[in-house]
Every structure is written in C-alpha cells, then in structure tokens.
Design a protein around this motif. Sequence first.
Motif, mmCIF file in Angstrom:
data_model
loop_
_atom_site.group_PDB
_atom_site.id
_atom_site.type_symbol
_atom_site.label_atom_id
_atom_site.label_comp_id
_atom_site.label_asym_id
_atom_site.label_seq_id
_atom_site.Cartn_x
_atom_site.Cartn_y
_atom_site.Cartn_z
ATOM 1 N N TYR A 149 0.855 -1.392 -0.031
ATOM 2 C CA TYR A 149 -0.172 0.014 -0.151
ATOM 3 C C TYR A 149 0.807 1.157 -0.049
ATOM 4 N N VAL A 150 0.751 2.392 -0.909
ATOM 5 C CA VAL A 150 1.392 3.407 -1.125
ATOM 6 C C VAL A 150 0.327 4.646 -0.798
ATOM 7 N N GLU A 151 0.828 5.259 0.270
ATOM 8 C CA GLU A 151 -0.042 6.444 0.694
ATOM 9 C C GLU A 151 0.451 7.752 0.155
ATOM 10 N N THR A 152 0.045 8.798 -0.632
ATOM 11 C CA THR A 152 0.932 9.826 -1.106
ATOM 12 C C THR A 152 0.314 11.176 -0.636
ATOM 13 N N TYR A 153 1.045 11.918 -0.080
ATOM 14 C CA TYR A 153 0.659 13.112 0.367
ATOM 15 C C TYR A 153 1.270 14.201 -0.764
ATOM 16 N N GLY A 154 0.771 15.518 -0.691
ATOM 17 C CA GLY A 154 1.472 16.520 -1.221
ATOM 18 C C GLY A 154 1.375 16.936 -2.799
ATOM 19 N N CYS A 155 2.253 17.132 -3.588
ATOM 20 C CA CYS A 155 2.043 17.563 -5.133
ATOM 21 C C CYS A 155 2.058 16.537 -5.878
ATOM 22 N N GLN A 156 1.886 17.021 -7.245
ATOM 23 C CA GLN A 156 1.849 15.859 -8.366
ATOM 24 C C GLN A 156 3.384 15.341 -8.305
ATOM 25 N N GLN A 157 4.309 15.962 -8.005
ATOM 26 C CA GLN A 157 5.574 15.349 -8.186
ATOM 27 C C GLN A 157 5.687 14.043 -7.261
ATOM 28 N N ASN A 158 4.842 14.204 -6.233
ATOM 29 C CA ASN A 158 4.906 12.824 -5.252
ATOM 30 C C ASN A 158 3.906 11.915 -5.792
ATOM 31 N N GLU A 159 2.936 12.480 -6.498
ATOM 32 C CA GLU A 159 1.897 11.347 -7.156
ATOM 33 C C GLU A 159 2.873 10.307 -8.028
ATOM 34 N N ALA A 160 3.607 11.164 -8.948
ATOM 35 C CA ALA A 160 4.391 10.528 -10.075
ATOM 36 C C ALA A 160 5.511 9.723 -9.429
ATOM 37 N N ASP A 161 6.127 10.316 -8.317
ATOM 38 C CA ASP A 161 7.117 9.233 -7.656
ATOM 39 C C ASP A 161 6.387 8.025 -7.027
ATOM 40 N N SER A 162 5.241 8.140 -6.681
ATOM 41 C CA SER A 162 4.286 7.018 -5.940
ATOM 42 C C SER A 162 4.247 5.896 -7.308
ATOM 43 N N GLU A 163 4.108 6.514 -8.188
ATOM 44 C CA GLU A 163 3.813 5.505 -9.403
ATOM 45 C C GLU A 163 5.035 4.740 -9.974
ATOM 46 N N LYS A 164 6.396 5.297 -9.577
ATOM 47 C CA LYS A 164 7.442 4.676 -9.592
ATOM 48 C C LYS A 164 7.643 3.499 -8.395
ATOM 49 N N ILE A 212 4.106 2.181 2.442
ATOM 50 C CA ILE A 212 4.932 3.332 2.269
ATOM 51 C C ILE A 212 4.126 4.462 2.269
ATOM 52 N N MET A 213 4.667 5.500 3.113
ATOM 53 C CA MET A 213 4.055 6.821 3.233
ATOM 54 C C MET A 213 5.007 7.796 2.511
ATOM 55 N N ASN A 214 4.706 8.335 1.473
ATOM 56 C CA ASN A 214 5.106 9.089 0.477
ATOM 57 C C ASN A 214 4.817 10.653 0.773
ATOM 58 N N THR A 215 5.614 11.175 1.644
ATOM 59 C CA THR A 215 5.295 12.629 2.411
ATOM 60 C C THR A 215 5.532 13.953 1.752
ATOM 61 N N CYS A 216 4.794 14.818 2.307
ATOM 62 C CA CYS A 216 4.940 16.325 1.835
ATOM 63 C C CYS A 216 5.477 17.046 3.087
ATOM 64 N N ALA A 217 6.447 17.950 2.867
ATOM 65 C CA ALA A 217 7.038 18.729 3.889
ATOM 66 C C ALA A 217 6.613 20.340 3.750
ATOM 67 N N ILE A 218 5.768 20.669 2.895
ATOM 68 C CA ILE A 218 5.640 22.064 2.544
ATOM 69 C C ILE A 218 5.057 23.041 3.584
ATOM 70 N N ARG A 219 4.255 22.430 4.533
ATOM 71 C CA ARG A 219 3.529 23.433 5.661
ATOM 72 C C ARG A 219 3.540 22.240 6.805
ATOM 73 N N GLU A 220 3.468 23.026 8.133
ATOM 74 C CA GLU A 220 3.681 22.110 9.241
ATOM 75 C C GLU A 220 2.389 21.295 9.196
ATOM 76 N N HIS A 221 1.309 21.643 8.681
ATOM 77 C CA HIS A 221 -0.066 21.064 9.231
ATOM 78 C C HIS A 221 0.282 19.562 8.162
ATOM 79 N N GLU A 260 2.808 17.920 7.659
ATOM 80 C CA GLU A 260 3.781 16.957 8.569
ATOM 81 C C GLU A 260 2.926 16.420 9.950
ATOM 82 N N GLN A 261 2.105 17.279 10.220
ATOM 83 C CA GLN A 261 1.472 16.764 11.598
ATOM 84 C C GLN A 261 0.524 15.815 11.112
ATOM 85 N N ARG A 262 -0.047 15.866 10.004
ATOM 86 C CA ARG A 262 -1.150 14.418 9.425
ATOM 87 C C ARG A 262 -0.118 13.434 9.227
ATOM 88 N N VAL A 263 0.872 13.398 8.533
ATOM 89 C CA VAL A 263 1.812 12.166 8.393
ATOM 90 C C VAL A 263 2.174 11.602 9.909
#
Length: 470
Positions: A37-52, A75-84, A86-89
């Motif tokens: 199971y791959v969980e994706t957070y953040g932008c399309q760049q991460n979506e594309a990475d999750s496909e890999k 796998i948690m593919n995470t986003c760091a753009i805002r504190e919120h 990160e807290q969710r992750v």
Amino acid sequence: MNTKTTVISQAQLDEQFACCDKIAAHWSALGRTPTAYVETYGCQQNEADSEKLRGYLVQCGYAIVGRAEGADVVIMNTCAIREHAEQRVFGNLGALTHTKRRYPEQRIFLCGCMAGERNVSERIKHSYPHVDGVFSTHHLWQFPEILWKVLSKQKRQFYITDEPGSIAEGIPQARDSKLKAWVSIMYGCNNFCTYCIVPYVRGRERSRKPEDILNECRQVIGDGAREITLLGQNVNSYGKDLNSGTDFADLLAAIAQLPGDFLIRFMTSHPRDASEKLFDTMAAYPKIAKQLHLPFQSGSSRVLKAMNRHYDRETYLKKVNYAKSVMPDLVLTSDVIVGFPGETEEEFEETISLIQQVHYDSLFTFIFSPRPGTPAAEMEDLTPREEKNRRFDKLCAVQNAISEQIHLSYVGKTMRCLVDGKDKDLLTARTEGGRLVRFPGCDSLIGSYQNITIQGATTWSLTGILAENV
Ligand code: SAH
Ligand code: SF4
Ligand code: F3S
C-alpha cells in the motif's frame, strides 16, 4: 558544495532489478502473493514518484492494495511544504503501530520530502521504532535494494544522505490512470524562495533529456493517454542545466507535434522565467491547453522581494496581460500566501487588488507556515494568528465571488471536454482550462472528448449536457 547531477547508469539500475528478482523469489518460496500500500501526500511530483514506487513493487511481485491494514509493505510518500502536512503524516504514522501490532511482519517505510529533513529522520529513528526504513527523494531509485535489505537482514535502513540530486531513467511506472499521465521533465529547484523547503529536500534543478521526455510521451499516448501533464517545480527553467539549446517552449512545441488526440498541461511556472516565447508557443499549438498556473504569492512588491521571488507586481501583471492578449480564453490559476512575516494590512490589500485585477479562475490559498531551516522561519513575525485568519477568510471570499462569476459566464457555451470518470450518477469531465463539469451520460463515454453545453455553475464546478442532446 557539490552541485553536479548524478546520472544513474544502466548497471546501477540493473542492480536494483536484481533486488526485485530476489524479493520476488523470496515471496514465491513462501508460496503467496505479497501486498503493498502506498499513501501519497503533497503535490503531483509525489504522485509521479508513487507511480514509480508502485512500478518497482509490481516488479518485486507485490499486488497493490488500497489500505494499510494487513499489507506486507506500507509506504508513506510525504510532503513537507507546511507544518500541518507534517502533523498529519506523524498522526497517520503513529496509527500504523496498531496495524503492525496485528500483523508484525508488516514493513513500513517513510519517503518523500519529509524524509529529506534531518530532524524528521532523527525523530523516526528514535520515536517510531515500528518504521523499518526512511529514504529521501534522492534515494527513491534504490528502493528495491532498501526493501531487500529490510527483508533479508531484518534491520532498519536509513538512506537520507544530502545530495544535489540524480536522474534515473528506466524505473518502471505503475500509472494510476491510462487517461491522464504525469511526465516529470525536471527535478529539484534552485530558487530558494525564503519560505520554501522544497530546494532543501529535493535538491538542485536538473532536467531530463528532451529525447527521454519525448519517448515517454510517445509511450503514454500509445497506451491511451488523452492528457499529459508535464511536471517540475519551475518548468520555465527547463533545460538551463543541459545547455542543449532546448528551452521549455521548444520542448512544449516538440511534444505538441507528436501524433495523437491529446492535450498538454504543465505545472508549475515561475513568473520570473515565464517568457513571451512560452505564451506564443501555447497560443500556437491546439494541443497545448490554454491553462496557466502562475503562482504570484503576494501582490506587494516589497513582500515579493522578501520572499526572494525575483519579480515585482508590475512585471507579473505585464506578463499576465501579455498571456491574456495572445490567448483570450486563457484559464488562469495561482498560489498565494497570506501572513508572510511582516506583511502589513496595506500589503495584504495589494494582494486583494491584484486578485481583482487579474480575475483568476481559482486560487490555492495558504497561510504562511514557518519551515525550520528556511530564512523566513527566522524573520520577525508579529501578526497574530487571528489576524492572519481574518485576512485568509477575506481573500477566500473575494476569490470565491470571482470564481463564481467566471463560472456563470460559461453558462450557454459549448465546450470540448475530456470525460474522465464518474461521480455518483453523473459523469465527470474537464474543460480545456481544467474546470470540472458534471453531466448525464453513459459510462462508455469515459476516455473520450465530448462537446458539452454548460447549463449551470457554482463556485467550484459546472453542470451540463451533451451538445447533441441540447
Ligand atoms: N514550485 C511551485 C510551488 C511549490 S509549493 C512554485 O514555485 O510555484 C506550492 C505552494 O505552496 C507554493 O506556491 C506556495 O504558495 C505554498 N507554500 C510553499 N511554502 C509555504 C510555506 N512555508 N507556507 C505557506 N505556503 C507555502
Ligand atoms: Fe519553492 Fe520557490 Fe522552488 Fe517553488 S520556486 S519550489 S516556491 S523555492
Ligand atoms: Fe510537498 Fe514535496 Fe511537493 S514538499 S508540495 S511533496 S515537492
């Protein structure tokens, strides 16, 4: 600091594929198909990475599933753009202690942008012992090796070295949609906007070779893609590091000349590097969607300087006006930050007036979130949270009224839309400008372009019927 891009060789990639084979053999010896199971957070760049990541997992023999419970790999593919974000992750990562307690063989990994932050990997090392591996975006191409080490050595793996970044061609991709394909044209960012963490976690700007991008586009078109979205943090600086003479506008033109019935979108454009040549190219090719996401961040030239954006209000407006003059139907969207340190009431009002002047179709609105390690996190910030919330609410109200007004102007028009799915008993489609339309029709239309007459509008979406039924 070493800023050279590392190109991952075929031999290095073959080592990864050899790990895939070992993992597949490991599971077939156990006589069952493992799940991931791959969980994706953040932008399309991460979506594309999750496909890999999913592509690698499939090659290792895993079946991809939709939930963490009971999966052999999470796998948690995470986003760091805002504190919120990160807290969710951290919250969701904590919850995985329960799924692992019920199934101790589960292997849990954290990757993506948060994995590139030293404080995050240290916290995971010490406080999240149920996590088996952490790898930053620079190490994604080594995922099979990391997974194999975790499975065979039963030891936690941390692949988090700080690197300027690499380019790896040939990683398998398990795409979410056949209809809409993400194609990364470059990685990383050199801009260091003072609020932003991306350059620290994704490394320096590096462009893929035009022929590799064109080949990928040919391949996804052959597989049925009707929409290709080119991805990069700053697509307008594409090619600067290659010195090949191909800039972003040239790349767009080359893709637009490929045979097939498809539309090209792209994101994100940095206003500093958005050129008249780019807008002229967009206008010239019917296959390039007349849609532009051009983040302005603030309407105040002083704030823009403090953000290190390298353009001012006037230059931004000039570029937008030029783009609109060559593409009268252009759909414009943008990102904006409210409450940057030191933003005064007058400066905030400049943001409001810019929104009113440009008339965006929609906006992504954010309240400034200090990211440790960025210059803006050190700036004096005296505006109370309640005041920032008030500005944010005002901005959203102004934009919502504009979005609604623009959407209402669509009513009565017939537009060519890509039918892309279903929402309850209606089909969903996207206009060339990317606006969502719901309409009645049979499922067989999914995947085709249809002319739809717009009959209703709200702030967020449109409704219509097939033009042939009007
Ligand atoms: N590369 C893109 C944007 C990437 S991040 C660009 O330059 O336009 C997406 C958006 O998140 C940014 O445009 C910005 O509006 C917002 N953002 C980034 N860092 C932020 C922060 N620290 N606080 C609030 N919003 C932020
Ligand atoms: Fe962040 Fe600025 Fe780079 Fe966008 S251009 S990713 S906002 S540093
Ligand atoms: Fe988030 Fe990384 Fe994208 S920080 S917005 S996932 S580049």
